[in-house]
Design an enzyme around this catalytic site. Structure first.
Site, PDB file in Angstrom:
ATOM      1  N   LYS A 126       1.288  -1.242  -0.380  1.00  0.00           N
ATOM      2  CA  LYS A 126      -0.104   0.212  -0.135  1.00  0.00           C
ATOM      3  C   LYS A 126       1.244   1.597  -0.094  1.00  0.00           C
ATOM      4  O   LYS A 126       0.643   2.185  -0.489  1.00  0.00           O
ATOM      5  CB  LYS A 126      -1.786   0.353   1.502  1.00  0.00           C
ATOM      6  CG  LYS A 126      -1.805  -1.152   0.480  1.00  0.00           C
ATOM      7  CD  LYS A 126      -2.727  -0.878   1.748  1.00  0.00           C
ATOM      8  CE  LYS A 126      -3.503  -2.550   1.862  1.00  0.00           C
ATOM      9  NZ  LYS A 126      -3.620  -3.927   1.692  1.00  0.00           N
ATOM     10  N   LYS A 161      -8.115   1.400   5.612  1.00  0.00           N
ATOM     11  CA  LYS A 161      -7.745   0.054   5.784  1.00  0.00           C
ATOM     12  C   LYS A 161      -6.574  -0.016   6.109  1.00  0.00           C
ATOM     13  O   LYS A 161      -5.437   0.646   6.067  1.00  0.00           O
ATOM     14  CB  LYS A 161      -7.468  -0.807   4.288  1.00  0.00           C
ATOM     15  CG  LYS A 161      -7.121   0.266   3.356  1.00  0.00           C
ATOM     16  CD  LYS A 161      -6.928   0.099   1.407  1.00  0.00           C
ATOM     17  CE  LYS A 161      -6.201   0.625   0.701  1.00  0.00           C
ATOM     18  NZ  LYS A 161      -6.348   0.239  -0.497  1.00  0.00           N
ATOM     19  N   ARG A 211      -6.548  -6.229 -11.842  1.00  0.00           N
ATOM     20  CA  ARG A 211      -5.329  -6.426 -11.690  1.00  0.00           C
ATOM     21  C   ARG A 211      -4.373  -6.535 -12.974  1.00  0.00           C
ATOM     22  O   ARG A 211      -5.100  -7.334 -14.021  1.00  0.00           O
ATOM     23  CB  ARG A 211      -5.799  -7.651 -10.885  1.00  0.00           C
ATOM     24  CG  ARG A 211      -4.432  -9.131 -11.015  1.00  0.00           C
ATOM     25  CD  ARG A 211      -2.708  -7.362 -10.418  1.00  0.00           C
ATOM     26  NE  ARG A 211      -3.280  -7.456  -8.461  1.00  0.00           N
ATOM     27  CZ  ARG A 211      -3.247  -7.878  -7.859  1.00  0.00           C
ATOM     28  NH1 ARG A 211      -2.785  -9.357  -8.124  1.00  0.00           N
ATOM     29  NH2 ARG A 211      -4.240  -8.198  -7.032  1.00  0.00           N
ATOM     30  N   ARG A 226     -12.215  -7.216 -11.414  1.00  0.00           N
ATOM     31  CA  ARG A 226     -12.559  -7.717 -10.196  1.00  0.00           C
ATOM     32  C   ARG A 226     -14.154  -7.577  -9.375  1.00  0.00           C
ATOM     33  O   ARG A 226     -14.246  -5.897  -8.935  1.00  0.00           O
ATOM     34  CB  ARG A 226     -11.535  -8.132  -8.522  1.00  0.00           C
ATOM     35  CG  ARG A 226     -10.528  -9.647  -9.581  1.00  0.00           C
ATOM     36  CD  ARG A 226      -9.496  -9.303  -8.344  1.00  0.00           C
ATOM     37  NE  ARG A 226      -8.591  -7.597  -8.375  1.00  0.00           N
ATOM     38  CZ  ARG A 226      -7.713  -6.994  -7.930  1.00  0.00           C
ATOM     39  NH1 ARG A 226      -7.178  -7.924  -6.477  1.00  0.00           N
ATOM     40  NH2 ARG A 226      -7.354  -6.107  -7.918  1.00  0.00           N
ATOM     41  N   ARG A 234     -15.969  -4.002  -2.407  1.00  0.00           N
ATOM     42  CA  ARG A 234     -14.590  -4.268  -2.166  1.00  0.00           C
ATOM     43  C   ARG A 234     -14.776  -5.586  -3.628  1.00  0.00           C
ATOM     44  O   ARG A 234     -15.871  -6.748  -3.187  1.00  0.00           O
ATOM     45  CB  ARG A 234     -14.254  -5.670  -0.797  1.00  0.00           C
ATOM     46  CG  ARG A 234     -13.732  -4.887   0.101  1.00  0.00           C
ATOM     47  CD  ARG A 234     -13.883  -5.249   1.058  1.00  0.00           C
ATOM     48  NE  ARG A 234     -14.862  -6.545   1.350  1.00  0.00           N
ATOM     49  CZ  ARG A 234     -14.992  -7.553   2.243  1.00  0.00           C
ATOM     50  NH1 ARG A 234     -13.623  -8.154   3.346  1.00  0.00           N
ATOM     51  NH2 ARG A 234     -16.023  -7.649   2.409  1.00  0.00           N
ATOM     52  N   ASP A 274      -3.201  -2.498  -8.699  1.00  0.00           N
ATOM     53  CA  ASP A 274      -4.418  -2.739  -8.948  1.00  0.00           C
ATOM     54  C   ASP A 274      -4.625  -1.016  -8.819  1.00  0.00           C
ATOM     55  O   ASP A 274      -4.034  -0.473  -8.209  1.00  0.00           O
ATOM     56  CB  ASP A 274      -5.042  -2.885  -6.989  1.00  0.00           C
ATOM     57  CG  ASP A 274      -4.669  -4.461  -6.718  1.00  0.00           C
ATOM     58  OD1 ASP A 274      -4.692  -4.907  -7.524  1.00  0.00           O
ATOM     59  OD2 ASP A 274      -5.288  -4.687  -5.393  1.00  0.00           O
ATOM     60  N   GLU A 282      -2.535   0.106  -5.293  1.00  0.00           N
ATOM     61  CA  GLU A 282      -1.716  -0.483  -4.716  1.00  0.00           C
ATOM     62  C   GLU A 282      -1.025  -1.117  -5.929  1.00  0.00           C
ATOM     63  O   GLU A 282      -1.248  -0.888  -6.996  1.00  0.00           O
ATOM     64  CB  GLU A 282      -2.323  -1.746  -3.655  1.00  0.00           C
ATOM     65  CG  GLU A 282      -3.136  -1.504  -2.261  1.00  0.00           C
ATOM     66  CD  GLU A 282      -4.073  -2.669  -1.435  1.00  0.00           C
ATOM     67  OE1 GLU A 282      -3.308  -4.069  -1.977  1.00  0.00           O
ATOM     68  OE2 GLU A 282      -4.825  -2.861  -1.108  1.00  0.00           O
ATOM     69  N   ASN A 284       1.254  -4.364  -5.315  1.00  0.00           N
ATOM     70  CA  ASN A 284       1.485  -5.821  -5.093  1.00  0.00           C
ATOM     71  C   ASN A 284       2.892  -7.044  -5.372  1.00  0.00           C
ATOM     72  O   ASN A 284       2.658  -7.125  -6.476  1.00  0.00           O
ATOM     73  CB  ASN A 284       0.219  -7.041  -5.833  1.00  0.00           C
ATOM     74  CG  ASN A 284      -1.297  -6.708  -5.170  1.00  0.00           C
ATOM     75  OD1 ASN A 284      -1.326  -6.947  -3.261  1.00  0.00           O
ATOM     76  ND2 ASN A 284      -1.792  -5.378  -4.849  1.00  0.00           N
TER      77      ASN A 284
END
Length: 321
Positions: A126, A161, A211, A226, A234, A274, A282, A284
């Site tokens: 993050k 978060k 993603r 997603r 979410r 993301d 984000e 990852n």
């Protein structure tokens, strides 16, 4: 020569056959006749300055009823391996941290670790995204509840978060009239003891949390959007989202092009971005997923692309044993 590949991962008996990205990578390695060595965190250790592990030779199959076989246990020096995939899922706790130190020692003794252990430590998924503030939503990182309340009051509709979660766990959307702001902040910050992230809500989440996968800084041409389940904020698949593969947009490619050189320089060979709408949320780096869903819907072979990249880099560096 045959490439000796170690894979550090969660217990293989617990992975989800239909969606596991590490399995896709291992299928690709097996198709190239690489020798695969299975390792869990519990198997890693250091003896007299040497990074070592108790390993099992691993065979993988495209059969949901019988998708792996483990050979006899063999204790090896990790430096004898050509490449090690670090695919242990978060949380990034102390045991994960210690594993990166052992793998960094293995690097110094001859193995190539993907992704680079130092960068796994440096690049919180993050906080790393905040190095590109021009690409993401307005945000605040703090554990000060008064400051977080002020951010919420100013922006009205925000996401809060933890910094160490995965799969959409403990993500809250707080609207302007939310009566639970106090208890949510108390819970997430542990009464001001834990730093969290707040971001302005991006309404394009209804079209999916995308993603985007990067291999050595280059974007795979398709991403996985997603889509949140009805009544959900979410989009994470682990939180009930539905995966829809789609070609990258111009905006997606622009974001990937800006981040690609940075992750390549940090030794982050396989990365997942993301993106919601046109906003990066984000980066990852620990164990990015979504290979299987994209492969299934577009006939790609992302695991194969990654293995070919690894083989080319090993050959170029003359690192094959």
């Amino acid at each position: 020569m045959t490439i000796r590949l170690g894979v550090v991962m969660d217990p293989i008996e617990h992975i989800k056959y239909k969606k596991d990205s590490t399995l896709a990578m291992l299928w690709a390695a097996a198709a190239r006749d690489w020798q695969i060595y299975y390792i869990t965190l519990n198997d890693l250790y250091v003896s007299n300055g040497q990074a070592r592990a108790g390993t099992h030779a691993l065979k993988v199959f495209k059969d949901p009823a019988h998708f792996y076989e483990l050979g006899d246990r063999e204790d090896i020096s990790l430096g004898e391996l050509d490449v090690i995939l670090m695919r242990k899922d978060p949380p990034f706790d102390n045991e994960f941290l210690y594993a990166t130190h052992i793998l960094e020692l293995a690097e110094s003794q001859g193995a190539w670790v993907v992704n680079k252990p130092q960068s796994l430590r440096d690049c919180n998924e993050k906080l790393f995204a905040l190095q590109f503030p021009q690409l993401g939503p307005v945000h605040l990182v703090s554990r000060d509840q008064a400051r977080l309340r002020a951010f919420h009051a100013e922006h009205g509709d925000v996401i809060m978060k933890p910094l160490d979660g995965m799969g959409g766990s403990s993500i809250f959307r707080l609207r302007s009239d939310d009566a639970n702001v106090g208890v949510i902040l108390e819970t997430l910050t542990n009464h001001g003891q834990t730093t969290i992230m707040a971001q302005v809500y991006v309404p394009e989440i209804s079209d999916g949390d995308k993603r985007i996968l990067l291999i050595d800084g280059e974007a795979v041409p398709y991403c996985l959007a997603r889509i949140p389940a009805k009544g959900e904020t979410r989009g994470n698949l682990a939180a009930g989202g539905t995966g829809r593969a789609q070609p990258l947009s111009d905006s997606d490619r622009r974001i990937a092009a800006e981040i690609g050189p940075v992750v390549r320089a940090k030794g982050l060979l396989f990365v997942g971005l993301d993106v919601i709408g046109q906003s990066l949320t984000e980066i990852n780096v620990t164990s990015p997923t979504c290979i299987r869903e994209i492969d299934d819907q577009f006939g790609t072979d992302i695991g194969g692309q990654l293995m070919d990249c690894i083989a080319a880099k090993l050959a170029a560096a003359d690192r094959l044993s």
